[in-house]
Design a protein around this motif. Structure first.
Motif, mmCIF file in Angstrom:
data_model
loop_
_atom_site.group_PDB
_atom_site.id
_atom_site.type_symbol
_atom_site.label_atom_id
_atom_site.label_comp_id
_atom_site.label_asym_id
_atom_site.label_seq_id
_atom_site.Cartn_x
_atom_site.Cartn_y
_atom_site.Cartn_z
ATOM 1 N N LEU A 99 0.817 -1.209 0.000
ATOM 2 C CA LEU A 99 0.000 0.000 0.000
ATOM 3 C C LEU A 99 0.856 1.267 0.000
ATOM 4 C CD1 LEU A 99 -2.819 -1.087 2.477
ATOM 5 C CD2 LEU A 99 -2.990 -0.814 0.005
ATOM 6 N N LEU A 100 1.922 1.274 0.800
ATOM 7 C CA LEU A 100 2.792 2.452 0.814
ATOM 8 C C LEU A 100 3.561 2.584 -0.505
ATOM 9 C CD1 LEU A 100 4.254 2.433 4.447
ATOM 10 C CD2 LEU A 100 2.373 3.795 3.539
ATOM 11 N N GLY A 101 3.892 1.433 -1.120
ATOM 12 C CA GLY A 101 4.602 1.470 -2.393
ATOM 13 C C GLY A 101 3.799 2.146 -3.483
ATOM 14 N N ARG A 102 2.475 2.086 -3.415
ATOM 15 C CA ARG A 102 1.633 2.735 -4.426
ATOM 16 C C ARG A 102 1.622 4.249 -4.289
ATOM 17 N NH1 ARG A 102 -3.138 -1.806 -4.291
ATOM 18 N NH2 ARG A 102 -2.009 -3.324 -5.543
ATOM 19 N N HIS A 103 2.199 4.742 -3.193
ATOM 20 C CA HIS A 103 2.294 6.189 -2.999
ATOM 21 C C HIS A 103 3.745 6.650 -3.030
ATOM 22 C CE1 HIS A 103 -1.981 6.629 -2.024
ATOM 23 N NE2 HIS A 103 -1.859 5.476 -1.395
ATOM 24 N N GLY A 104 4.597 5.852 -3.639
ATOM 25 C CA GLY A 104 5.972 6.257 -3.849
ATOM 26 C C GLY A 104 6.910 6.039 -2.682
ATOM 27 N N VAL A 105 6.477 5.299 -1.670
ATOM 28 C CA VAL A 105 7.353 5.000 -0.531
ATOM 29 C C VAL A 105 8.155 3.744 -0.861
ATOM 30 C CG1 VAL A 105 7.473 4.503 1.942
ATOM 31 C CG2 VAL A 105 5.685 6.021 1.060
ATOM 32 N N ARG A 106 9.465 3.855 -0.862
ATOM 33 C CA ARG A 106 10.322 2.732 -1.224
ATOM 34 C C ARG A 106 10.133 1.569 -0.240
ATOM 35 N NH1 ARG A 106 15.383 3.274 -0.456
ATOM 36 N NH2 ARG A 106 15.271 5.105 0.885
ATOM 37 N N PRO A 107 10.292 0.312 -0.728
ATOM 38 C CA PRO A 107 10.142 -0.843 0.168
ATOM 39 C C PRO A 107 11.021 -0.772 1.411
ATOM 40 C CG PRO A 107 10.235 -1.569 -2.111
ATOM 41 C CD PRO A 107 10.519 -0.105 -2.126
ATOM 42 N N ALA A 108 12.260 -0.289 1.257
ATOM 43 C CA ALA A 108 13.150 -0.181 2.415
ATOM 44 C C ALA A 108 12.579 0.788 3.439
ATOM 45 C CB ALA A 108 14.533 0.270 1.968
ATOM 46 N N ARG A 109 12.055 1.922 2.964
ATOM 47 C CA ARG A 109 11.467 2.913 3.868
ATOM 48 C C ARG A 109 10.208 2.367 4.527
ATOM 49 N NH1 ARG A 109 12.263 6.882 7.384
ATOM 50 N NH2 ARG A 109 10.551 8.399 7.407
ATOM 51 N N ALA A 110 9.364 1.693 3.745
ATOM 52 C CA ALA A 110 8.143 1.110 4.308
ATOM 53 C C ALA A 110 8.477 0.038 5.346
ATOM 54 C CB ALA A 110 7.292 0.512 3.189
ATOM 55 N N SER A 111 9.501 -0.774 5.070
ATOM 56 C CA SER A 111 9.931 -1.787 6.038
ATOM 57 C C SER A 111 10.433 -1.144 7.324
ATOM 58 C CB SER A 111 11.042 -2.658 5.436
ATOM 59 O OG SER A 111 10.599 -3.321 4.278
ATOM 60 N N ALA A 112 11.163 -0.026 7.176
ATOM 61 C CA ALA A 112 11.675 0.685 8.353
ATOM 62 C C ALA A 112 10.527 1.260 9.183
ATOM 63 C CB ALA A 112 12.627 1.790 7.914
ATOM 64 N N VAL A 113 9.486 1.769 8.496
ATOM 65 C CA VAL A 113 8.313 2.290 9.208
ATOM 66 C C VAL A 113 7.646 1.177 10.011
ATOM 67 C CG1 VAL A 113 5.962 3.168 8.865
ATOM 68 C CG2 VAL A 113 7.873 4.213 7.660
ATOM 69 N N PHE A 114 7.493 0.000 9.377
ATOM 70 C CA PHE A 114 6.882 -1.131 10.084
ATOM 71 C C PHE A 114 7.754 -1.562 11.271
ATOM 72 C CE2 PHE A 114 6.075 -5.656 10.804
ATOM 73 C CZ PHE A 114 4.695 -5.652 10.943
ATOM 74 N N ALA A 115 9.083 -1.584 11.072
ATOM 75 C CA ALA A 115 9.994 -1.980 12.150
ATOM 76 C C ALA A 115 9.930 -0.988 13.308
ATOM 77 C CB ALA A 115 11.417 -2.095 11.617
ATOM 78 N N MET A 116 9.879 0.307 13.007
ATOM 79 C CA MET A 116 9.770 1.320 14.061
ATOM 80 C C MET A 116 8.453 1.196 14.807
ATOM 81 S SD MET A 116 12.371 3.293 14.569
ATOM 82 C CE MET A 116 11.625 4.723 15.349
ATOM 83 N N ASP A 117 7.398 0.882 14.075
ATOM 84 C CA ASP A 117 6.093 0.671 14.692
ATOM 85 C C ASP A 117 6.151 -0.505 15.669
ATOM 86 O OD1 ASP A 117 2.989 1.184 14.457
ATOM 87 O OD2 ASP A 117 3.267 -0.983 14.310
ATOM 88 N N GLN A 118 6.768 -1.601 15.236
ATOM 89 C CA GLN A 118 6.884 -2.773 16.102
ATOM 90 C C GLN A 118 7.810 -2.503 17.283
ATOM 91 O OE1 GLN A 118 5.058 -5.833 15.496
ATOM 92 N NE2 GLN A 118 4.078 -4.209 14.315
ATOM 93 N N LEU A 119 8.875 -1.725 17.055
ATOM 94 C CA LEU A 119 9.796 -1.378 18.134
ATOM 95 C C LEU A 119 9.096 -0.533 19.188
ATOM 96 C CD1 LEU A 119 12.733 -1.544 19.140
ATOM 97 C CD2 LEU A 119 13.189 0.558 17.870
ATOM 98 N N SER A 120 8.238 0.369 18.741
ATOM 99 C CA SER A 120 7.463 1.186 19.680
ATOM 100 C C SER A 120 6.522 0.315 20.515
ATOM 101 C CB SER A 120 6.666 2.236 18.908
ATOM 102 O OG SER A 120 5.935 3.070 19.773
ATOM 103 N N ASP A 121 5.884 -0.664 19.852
ATOM 104 C CA ASP A 121 5.032 -1.610 20.582
ATOM 105 C C ASP A 121 5.844 -2.392 21.610
ATOM 106 O OD1 ASP A 121 2.818 -0.831 19.152
ATOM 107 O OD2 ASP A 121 2.875 -2.529 17.770
ATOM 108 N N LEU A 122 7.014 -2.862 21.201
ATOM 109 C CA LEU A 122 7.863 -3.646 22.084
ATOM 110 C C LEU A 122 8.294 -2.828 23.296
ATOM 111 C CD1 LEU A 122 9.361 -6.322 22.547
ATOM 112 C CD2 LEU A 122 11.244 -5.419 21.170
ATOM 113 N N ALA A 123 8.657 -1.572 23.075
ATOM 114 C CA ALA A 123 9.055 -0.696 24.184
ATOM 115 C C ALA A 123 7.897 -0.510 25.160
ATOM 116 C CB ALA A 123 9.518 0.658 23.644
ATOM 117 N N PHE A 124 6.676 -0.357 24.616
ATOM 118 C CA PHE A 124 5.516 -0.207 25.504
ATOM 119 C C PHE A 124 5.313 -1.453 26.357
ATOM 120 C CE2 PHE A 124 1.055 -1.414 26.093
ATOM 121 C CZ PHE A 124 0.674 -0.437 26.997
#
Length: 329
Positions: A99-124
């Motif tokens: 979904l993010l790729g269809r708006h010009g977000v590179r796969p590496a960037r989208a993967s990093a966003v997902f990883a940061m999201d999961q890291l935030s969950d883990l910290a909580f």
């Protein structure tokens, strides 16, 4: 087709467990459950989607302008549907990348966003575990709960340590990964492509950490708010059924049950989450009340995600496919 069969089988198993545990008495409790509490819980899930959409926009940084607020909300709903509908939530990151790729977000960037999201969950959850350990100092925990709580803490710390090790020693990881792939007979070209993808991901992940500190604090604050709201559903279900259980206990039960569901590798942890929560909750409130509360909790936090997120998933991912088919005819 086979995947949909397994999803249907898991859903059927998840419904049968509370029915078997609670029997006819549970059905009577469900009939008396206040409609206003149902509405409040569904509204809480809607608020959770909005919170996660705002968190996604913050993590995207400057790229957030490429997605409207409605697109962000749809992306969150479709991603969470995929997490609930696939074993171990494996479809979630793939859906987010698409979904993010269809708006010009590179796969590496989208993967990093997902990883940061999961890291935030883990910290909580690590912070929440610390709070639960402090709570346990003044309340008796049986040996089963102590063991499960300790195991969850060790697994989370292990996951965090593994992620930090990959970032810190990524060169050594790349070398070991290359040797392993060479032993498995993977061609040199494919090995280089995988290495480039990992390097692009690490670069994007490092850029995500370079977001302004106020932004990162806001992301963590939204994470705490999201999970506090979502993990209040079981507490409200029990209160609506007339049972008195501390919020901290319901938080612990949900965390342990959903962790067990993840390890079962069934879609949404269906079956495993119900069995674990029933084993932990039934001694406190009785079998019928526990079964009714579990069914209400899963309807709101699992089945509703499938029913509401499914059409959004099909609309956002299926429409481009339909356009391609029309163009080919």
């Amino acid at each position: 087709m086979k995947r949909w069969f397994w999803l249907a089988a898991a859903l059927l198993l998840a419904v049968l467990i509370p029915l078997w545990l609670g029997g006819s008495e549970m059905l009577g409790q469900l009939q008396r459950f206040p409609a206003t509490v149902w509405l409040a819980m569904f509204a809480m899930i809607g608020l959770c989607w909005c919170i996660n959409a705002l968190r996604l926009r913050l993590l995207l940084g400057a790229m957030a302008s490429r997605l409207s607020g409605r697109r962000c909300l749809g992306t969150v709903m479709a991603t969470e549907f995929a997490i609930c509908a696939t074993p171990g939530g494996s479809g979630g990151p793939l859906t987010l990348l698409a979904l993010l790729g269809r708006h010009g977000v590179r796969p590496a960037r989208a993967s990093a966003v997902f990883a940061m999201d999961q890291l935030s969950d883990l910290a909580f959850f690590l912070c929440a575990l610390g709070g639960i350990f402090f709570y346990a100092l003044f309340h008796h925990l049986n040996h089963s709960l102590q063991w499960l709580l300790t195991l969850s803490a060790l697994l989370m710390l292990g996951g965090l340590a593994l992620g930090m090790a990959v970032v810190r020693w990524h060169r050594q990881v790349l070398r070991c990964n290359g040797r392993l792939l060479r032993l498995l007979g993977v061609s040199a070209g494919k090995r280089r492509r995988w290495a480039r993808k990992l390097l692009h991901f690490l670069e994007a992940f490092s850029d995500a950490f370079k977001l302004p500190w106020p932004t990162l604090v806001k992301v963590f604050g939204l994470t705490c708010l999201h999970w506090a709201i979502r993990y209040s559903v079981l507490y409200l279900a029990l209160r609506g059924l007339g049972a008195q259980v501390d919020w901290a206990w319901t938080f612990l039960i949900q965390m342990l049950s959903l962790s067990a569901g993840q390890f079962s590798l069934l879609p949404g942890g269906a079956g495993a989450a119900e069995l674990t929560s029933a084993a932990l909750l039934a001694p406190m409130v009785g079998k019928s009340t526990a079964a009714a509360a579990i069914l209400i909790w899963r309807v709101v936090t699992y089945y509703f995600y499938l029913l509401a997120g499914g059409p959004v998933f099909v609309l956002m991912l299926g429409r481009p496919l339909l356009h391609k088919l029309k163009g080919a005819l």
